[in-house]
Design a protein around this motif. Structure first.
Motif, PDB file in Angstrom:
ATOM      1  N   UNK A   8      -4.700  -2.982 -16.002  1.00  0.00           N
ATOM      2  CA  UNK A   8      -5.778  -2.885 -16.975  1.00  0.00           C
ATOM      3  C   UNK A   8      -5.424  -2.224 -18.290  1.00  0.00           C
ATOM      4  N   UNK A   9      -4.220  -1.696 -18.399  1.00  0.00           N
ATOM      5  CA  UNK A   9      -3.816  -1.077 -19.649  1.00  0.00           C
ATOM      6  C   UNK A   9      -3.592  -2.118 -20.735  1.00  0.00           C
ATOM      7  N   UNK A  10      -3.332  -1.626 -21.942  1.00  0.00           N
ATOM      8  CA  UNK A  10      -3.080  -2.533 -23.050  1.00  0.00           C
ATOM      9  C   UNK A  10      -3.202  -1.838 -24.381  1.00  0.00           C
ATOM     10  N   UNK A  11      -3.217  -2.648 -25.422  1.00  0.00           N
ATOM     11  CA  UNK A  11      -3.339  -2.170 -26.796  1.00  0.00           C
ATOM     12  C   UNK A  11      -4.782  -2.376 -27.258  1.00  0.00           C
ATOM     13  N   UNK A  12      -5.386  -1.328 -27.769  1.00  0.00           N
ATOM     14  CA  UNK A  12      -6.776  -1.407 -28.216  1.00  0.00           C
ATOM     15  C   UNK A  12      -6.943  -0.579 -29.483  1.00  0.00           C
ATOM     16  N   UNK A  13      -7.871  -0.971 -30.317  1.00  0.00           N
ATOM     17  CA  UNK A  13      -8.147  -0.214 -31.531  1.00  0.00           C
ATOM     18  C   UNK A  13      -8.992   1.009 -31.200  1.00  0.00           C
ATOM     19  N   UNK A  14      -8.887   2.015 -32.035  1.00  0.00           N
ATOM     20  CA  UNK A  14      -9.709   3.209 -31.865  1.00  0.00           C
ATOM     21  C   UNK A  14     -11.183   2.819 -31.808  1.00  0.00           C
ATOM     22  N   UNK A  15     -11.896   3.439 -30.867  1.00  0.00           N
ATOM     23  CA  UNK A  15     -13.296   3.117 -30.645  1.00  0.00           C
ATOM     24  C   UNK A  15     -13.516   2.067 -29.579  1.00  0.00           C
TER      25      UNK A  15
END
Length: 115
Positions: A8-15
């Motif tokens: 479930x991990x990954x790259x996401x933007x703040x917020x």
């Protein structure tokens, strides 16, 4: 043997939000408390959240109000819902189970939060 597999991990933007999962096997999952830890780059591993066998939860200050730990004993899975992610949440997240007097860890899942 005891196995813990995070996903479930990954790259996401703040917020943004992510939901981590930890699938457990090899032990009586419903009889044990479970924890999520994280290790930021260059830092020591730290606890994030804990859920008891009864469903009681506790959180590190860093995640209070933003993170929610839960478990599904029918699926032998523990979850970490992370909302309002911040760049400082960037880390490898690990599932932990203290079973038979030994601390078991998964392989970890990378969470990267961009600003």
């Amino acid at each position: 043997q005891v196995q813990l597999v995070e996903s479930g991990g990954g790259l996401v933007q703040a917020g943004g939000s992510l939901r981590l999962s930890c699938a457990a096997s090899g032990f009586a999952f419903g009889s044990y408390g479970m924890s999520w830890y994280r290790q930021p780059p260059g830092k020591e591993r730290e606890v994030v959240a804990y859920i008891s066998r009864y469903g009681t939860t506790s959180y590190a200050d860093s995640g209070k109000g933003r993170f929610t730990i839960s478990r599904d004993n029918a699926k032998n899975t523990v979850y970490l819902q992370m909302n309002g992610l911040k760049p400082e949440d960037t880390a490898v997240y690990y599932c932990n189970a203290p079973v038979y007097g030994h601390n078991y860890w998964g392989q970890g899942t990378q969470v990267t939060v961009s600003s």
